[in-house]
Design a protein around this motif. Structure first.
Motif, PDB file in Angstrom:
ATOM      1  N   GLY A 237      17.826  -8.256  25.090  1.00 45.05           N
ATOM      2  CA  GLY A 237      17.643  -7.709  23.752  1.00 45.05           C
ATOM      3  C   GLY A 237      16.208  -7.801  23.282  1.00 45.05           C
ATOM      4  O   GLY A 237      15.717  -6.924  22.543  1.00 45.05           O
ATOM      5  N   GLN A 238      15.501  -8.856  23.691  1.00 43.46           N
ATOM      6  CA  GLN A 238      14.089  -8.979  23.319  1.00 43.46           C
ATOM      7  C   GLN A 238      13.263  -7.840  23.911  1.00 43.46           C
ATOM      8  O   GLN A 238      12.323  -7.360  23.290  1.00 43.46           O
ATOM      9  CB  GLN A 238      13.553 -10.333  23.786  1.00 43.46           C
ATOM     10  CG  GLN A 238      14.088 -11.517  22.986  1.00 43.46           C
ATOM     11  CD  GLN A 238      13.474 -12.823  23.427  1.00 43.46           C
ATOM     12  OE1 GLN A 238      13.398 -13.118  24.622  1.00 43.46           O
ATOM     13  NE2 GLN A 238      13.026 -13.618  22.467  1.00 43.46           N
ATOM     14  N   ILE A 239      13.629  -7.435  25.120  1.00 41.25           N
ATOM     15  CA  ILE A 239      12.932  -6.308  25.751  1.00 41.25           C
ATOM     16  C   ILE A 239      13.239  -5.016  25.002  1.00 41.25           C
ATOM     17  O   ILE A 239      12.340  -4.236  24.657  1.00 41.25           O
ATOM     18  CB  ILE A 239      13.346  -6.185  27.233  1.00 41.25           C
ATOM     19  CG1 ILE A 239      12.913  -7.430  28.015  1.00 41.25           C
ATOM     20  CG2 ILE A 239      12.766  -4.914  27.859  1.00 41.25           C
ATOM     21  CD1 ILE A 239      13.435  -7.484  29.436  1.00 41.25           C
ATOM     22  N   LEU A 240      14.525  -4.785  24.733  1.00 40.47           N
ATOM     23  CA  LEU A 240      14.930  -3.550  24.056  1.00 40.47           C
ATOM     24  C   LEU A 240      14.347  -3.462  22.656  1.00 40.47           C
ATOM     25  O   LEU A 240      14.010  -2.367  22.181  1.00 40.47           O
ATOM     26  CB  LEU A 240      16.458  -3.476  24.003  1.00 40.47           C
ATOM     27  CG  LEU A 240      17.156  -3.262  25.356  1.00 40.47           C
ATOM     28  CD1 LEU A 240      18.662  -3.488  25.227  1.00 40.47           C
ATOM     29  CD2 LEU A 240      16.868  -1.857  25.879  1.00 40.47           C
ATOM     30  N   ALA A 241      14.209  -4.601  21.984  1.00 41.55           N
ATOM     31  CA  ALA A 241      13.688  -4.600  20.617  1.00 41.55           C
ATOM     32  C   ALA A 241      12.245  -4.119  20.549  1.00 41.55           C
ATOM     33  O   ALA A 241      11.779  -3.658  19.497  1.00 41.55           O
ATOM     34  CB  ALA A 241      13.797  -6.000  20.021  1.00 41.55           C
ATOM     35  N   MET A 242      11.529  -4.210  21.657  1.00 38.99           N
ATOM     36  CA  MET A 242      10.122  -3.806  21.688  1.00 38.99           C
ATOM     37  C   MET A 242       9.949  -2.341  22.060  1.00 38.99           C
ATOM     38  O   MET A 242       8.816  -1.849  22.141  1.00 38.99           O
ATOM     39  CB  MET A 242       9.353  -4.696  22.666  1.00 38.99           C
ATOM     40  CG  MET A 242       9.240  -6.141  22.207  1.00 38.99           C
ATOM     41  SD  MET A 242       8.174  -7.147  23.274  1.00 38.99           S
ATOM     42  CE  MET A 242       9.152  -7.237  24.775  1.00 38.99           C
ATOM     43  N   ILE A 243      11.052  -1.630  22.297  1.00 40.10           N
ATOM     44  CA  ILE A 243      10.980  -0.205  22.639  1.00 40.10           C
ATOM     45  C   ILE A 243      11.375   0.595  21.405  1.00 40.10           C
ATOM     46  O   ILE A 243      12.559   0.640  21.036  1.00 40.10           O
ATOM     47  CB  ILE A 243      11.919   0.128  23.820  1.00 40.10           C
ATOM     48  CG1 ILE A 243      11.597  -0.768  25.034  1.00 40.10           C
ATOM     49  CG2 ILE A 243      11.805   1.605  24.199  1.00 40.10           C
ATOM     50  CD1 ILE A 243      12.557  -0.608  26.195  1.00 40.10           C
ATOM     51  N   PRO A 244      10.437   1.224  20.715  1.00 41.81           N
ATOM     52  CA  PRO A 244      10.717   1.871  19.421  1.00 41.81           C
ATOM     53  C   PRO A 244      11.807   2.930  19.492  1.00 41.81           C
ATOM     54  O   PRO A 244      12.560   3.109  18.533  1.00 41.81           O
ATOM     55  CB  PRO A 244       9.369   2.484  19.032  1.00 41.81           C
ATOM     56  CG  PRO A 244       8.353   1.683  19.790  1.00 41.81           C
ATOM     57  CD  PRO A 244       9.018   1.309  21.087  1.00 41.81           C
ATOM     58  N   GLU A 245      11.878   3.662  20.621  1.00 42.41           N
ATOM     59  CA  GLU A 245      12.835   4.766  20.696  1.00 42.41           C
ATOM     60  C   GLU A 245      14.277   4.323  20.936  1.00 42.41           C
ATOM     61  O   GLU A 245      15.200   5.144  20.928  1.00 42.41           O
ATOM     62  CB  GLU A 245      12.422   5.768  21.782  1.00 42.41           C
ATOM     63  CG  GLU A 245      12.323   5.198  23.184  1.00 42.41           C
ATOM     64  CD  GLU A 245      10.914   4.738  23.533  1.00 42.41           C
ATOM     65  OE1 GLU A 245      10.565   4.784  24.721  1.00 42.41           O
ATOM     66  OE2 GLU A 245      10.172   4.360  22.596  1.00 42.41           O
ATOM     67  N   VAL A 246      14.515   3.027  21.136  1.00 40.04           N
ATOM     68  CA  VAL A 246      15.882   2.538  21.333  1.00 40.04           C
ATOM     69  C   VAL A 246      16.623   2.560  19.997  1.00 40.04           C
ATOM     70  O   VAL A 246      16.245   1.873  19.043  1.00 40.04           O
ATOM     71  CB  VAL A 246      15.891   1.103  21.913  1.00 40.04           C
ATOM     72  CG1 VAL A 246      17.316   0.532  21.899  1.00 40.04           C
ATOM     73  CG2 VAL A 246      15.351   1.113  23.336  1.00 40.04           C
ATOM     74  N   THR A 247      17.686   3.370  19.924  1.00 46.15           N
ATOM     75  CA  THR A 247      18.525   3.417  18.712  1.00 46.15           C
ATOM     76  C   THR A 247      19.981   3.090  19.010  1.00 46.15           C
ATOM     77  O   THR A 247      20.778   2.930  18.073  1.00 46.15           O
ATOM     78  CB  THR A 247      18.487   4.802  18.055  1.00 46.15           C
ATOM     79  OG1 THR A 247      19.127   5.766  18.919  1.00 46.15           O
ATOM     80  CG2 THR A 247      17.056   5.230  17.764  1.00 46.15           C
ATOM     81  N   ALA A 248      20.351   3.021  20.308  1.00 42.79           N
ATOM     82  CA  ALA A 248      21.753   2.784  20.654  1.00 42.79           C
ATOM     83  C   ALA A 248      21.825   1.997  21.960  1.00 42.79           C
ATOM     84  O   ALA A 248      21.116   2.318  22.930  1.00 42.79           O
ATOM     85  CB  ALA A 248      22.508   4.104  20.796  1.00 42.79           C
ATOM     86  N   ILE A 249      22.682   0.973  21.974  1.00 39.32           N
ATOM     87  CA  ILE A 249      22.817   0.103  23.143  1.00 39.32           C
ATOM     88  C   ILE A 249      24.305  -0.085  23.460  1.00 39.32           C
ATOM     89  O   ILE A 249      25.111  -0.354  22.557  1.00 39.32           O
ATOM     90  CB  ILE A 249      22.177  -1.272  22.895  1.00 39.32           C
ATOM     91  CG1 ILE A 249      20.692  -1.136  22.597  1.00 39.32           C
ATOM     92  CG2 ILE A 249      22.397  -2.196  24.094  1.00 39.32           C
ATOM     93  CD1 ILE A 249      20.042  -2.428  22.091  1.00 39.32           C
ATOM     94  N   PHE A 250      24.641   0.037  24.730  1.00 39.55           N
ATOM     95  CA  PHE A 250      25.968  -0.305  25.216  1.00 39.55           C
ATOM     96  C   PHE A 250      25.836  -1.587  26.032  1.00 39.55           C
ATOM     97  O   PHE A 250      25.214  -1.598  27.087  1.00 39.55           O
ATOM     98  CB  PHE A 250      26.533   0.828  26.071  1.00 39.55           C
ATOM     99  CG  PHE A 250      27.713   0.444  26.925  1.00 39.55           C
ATOM    100  CD1 PHE A 250      28.720  -0.386  26.438  1.00 39.55           C
ATOM    101  CD2 PHE A 250      27.831   0.924  28.230  1.00 39.55           C
ATOM    102  CE1 PHE A 250      29.811  -0.741  27.234  1.00 39.55           C
ATOM    103  CE2 PHE A 250      28.901   0.580  29.029  1.00 39.55           C
ATOM    104  CZ  PHE A 250      29.897  -0.257  28.532  1.00 39.55           C
TER     105      PHE A 250
END
Length: 339
Positions: A237-250
Motif C-alpha cells: 500500500g505504501q508503494i501504491l499510495a505514491m502513484i498518483p493515478e491509482v484510484t482503485a485497488i483489488f
C-alpha cells in the motif's frame, strides 16, 4: 480372559482382515470398495480373509465408507489468515460433532509435498474415516493420491487429487466480480495486491482480475504480491499510495486490504474519496473496518461444515464438485472516482 478369547467375542475389524491377508488396512478398504488399483492375487487374499473371519463391511449411505474410528481428519496450514483457519476448524468440528464424529487436526508449516504426505500419512495411520484438506495442493504425489483414494477426502479450496471431492467458491470468478465492481463505478484502471503465487486461490483471483481488465480493453498494471498478512498489504500500500493515478485497488484478501488502507491513510490518501478498495473473504472484521470494506464473501465456517456433510454422503456422493458462486458485499470502501 485370554487375548484370543477376547478377539473371538468381538466382531472382526478391518485391521484383523489386513493382518490375516498380509496387507495394509488401506488395501483392504480399496478391495472392498472395488477399486481397480488392486491386483487380482491380492484381491483374492483379502476376500478369503474376509470370508474366513466373517468380516462385514458397512457401506450404509449415511456413514463414511471405512467406518474405522468415527474420526475425521483435518489438514490446515499454519500461515495464511488466522480467521479462515479458525472458522474452517469450527465448522468442521461443529458438523462432525453433530454427526457423532471426533476431529483430528494435522497442521503443516508450509506448502511442501513432503509435509503434506506426512500429515496425510499420520491421519491414515490413525484410521480416520474421512479427510478435509484446507490447504491448496500445488502439486500432488503418488502417496497423496493413494491416501485420498483409499480414504474419502474433500478439499475446500478448489484444488484436488484424483480421488478427492471439491468444495469452494469459484476463485477466478471472485477476482472478476471484484474487479468488475470497480470498473462499473467508473474507474479506468484497477491495481492488484495479489496473494502468494504458490497458492491456487491467489493465482485464480489474479487470473480473474486479468481477464476482467482484458475484456474491458484495459492493460493490466504490474502485480504487487503480498503474503496474506496485513503487514504485506501495508508494505504494498505504501508503494501504491505514491502513484498518483491509482484510484482503485483489488486486494486478494481482507487482511491485506486492512494494511493497504492504513498505508494510504498514512500517506494522506483517503478511502474511498481518493482510492477505492475491494477484497475477498468478508471476514467478521471487514464490516468494522474504517471505512467498512467492500469484499467478496467466503463463508469459511459454512465451508467446513459442508465439507463434513459431503463426506457423510458415503462412497457414492450426490456431488463430486461443489462450486459456490461468489457474492459481493458492497460497503463504504468503494465509490465513484473523483473527476
Amino acid at each position: 480372559m485370554t487375548d484370543a478369547t477376547t478377539r473371538a467375542m468381538r466382531q472382526p475389524s478391518m485391521a484383523d482382515v489386513a493382518r490375516a491377508a498380509g496387507v495394509s488396512a488401506q488395501t483392504v478398504s480399496r478391495t472392498l470398495r472395488d477399486s481397480p488399483n488392486v491386483n487380482p492375487e491380492t484381491r483374492q487374499r483379502v476376500l478369503a480373509a474376509v470370508e474366513q473371519l466373517g468380516y462385514r463391511f458397512n457401506s450404509a449411505a449415511k456413514m463414511l465408507s471405512s467406518g474405522r474410528s468415527h474420526t475425521i481428519g483435518l489438514v490446515l496450514l499454519q500461515s495464511g489468515g488466522y480467521y479462515s483457519r479458525s472458522a474452517v476448524t469450527a465448522g468442521v468440528e461443529a458438523a462432525a460433532g453433530e454427526a457423532g464424529y471426533a476431529v483430528s487436526i494435522a497442521t503443516i508449516a508450509g506448502l511442501d509435498t513432503g509435509l503434506m504426505e506426512r500429515s496425510l500419512g499420520k491421519l491414515a495411520d490413525q484410521g480416520v474415516d474421512g479427510i478435509v484438506i484446507a490447504v491448496p495442493l500445488i502439486s500432488v504425489t503418488q502417496k497423496m493420491e493413494d491416501i485420498t483414494r483409499d480414504i474419502p477426502t474433500v478439499t475446500v479450496d478448489g484444488s484436488r487429487t484424483a480421488g478427492a471431492r471439491v468444495l469452494g467458491i469459484d476463485q477466478r470468478e471472485a477476482g472478476r466480480v471484484a474487479t468488475q465492481h470497480l470498473l462499473d463505478l467508473g474507474h479506468r484502471q484497477v491495481w492488484h495486491v495479489a496473494g502468494p503465487d504458490e497458492w491456487i486461490e491467489a493465482r485464480q483471483r489474479r487470473q480473474g482480475w486479468q481477464e476482467c481488465l482484458a475484456a474491458a480493453g484495459v492493460e493490466a498494471p504490474p502485480v504487487l504480491e503480498g503474503d496474506w498478512s496485513p503487514d504485506s498489504g501495508f508494505q504494498q500500500g505504501q508503494i501504491l499510495a505514491m502513484i498518483p493515478e491509482v484510484t482503485a485497488i483489488f486486494a486478494a484478501s481482507d487482511e491485506m486490504a486492512f494494511g493497504v488502507i492504513r498505508a494510504l491513510r498514512e500517506r494522506g490518501r483517503t478511502v474511498p474519496d481518493d482510492v477505492s478498495i475491494v477484497s475477498v473473504d468478508d471476514i467478521a472484521l471487514a464490516a468494522y473496518c474504517a471505512p467498512p470494506l467492500t469484499t467478496v464473501r467466503q463463508d469459511f465456517y459454512a465451508s467446513g461444515a459442508a465439507a463434513v456433510s459431503l463426506l457423510l454422503q458415503g462412497p457414492d456422493p450426490v456431488d463430486d464438485v461443489v462450486i459456490e458462486p461468489p457474492l459481493l458485499s458492497v460497503r463504504s470502501s468503494t465509490a465513484v472516482p473523483r473527476l
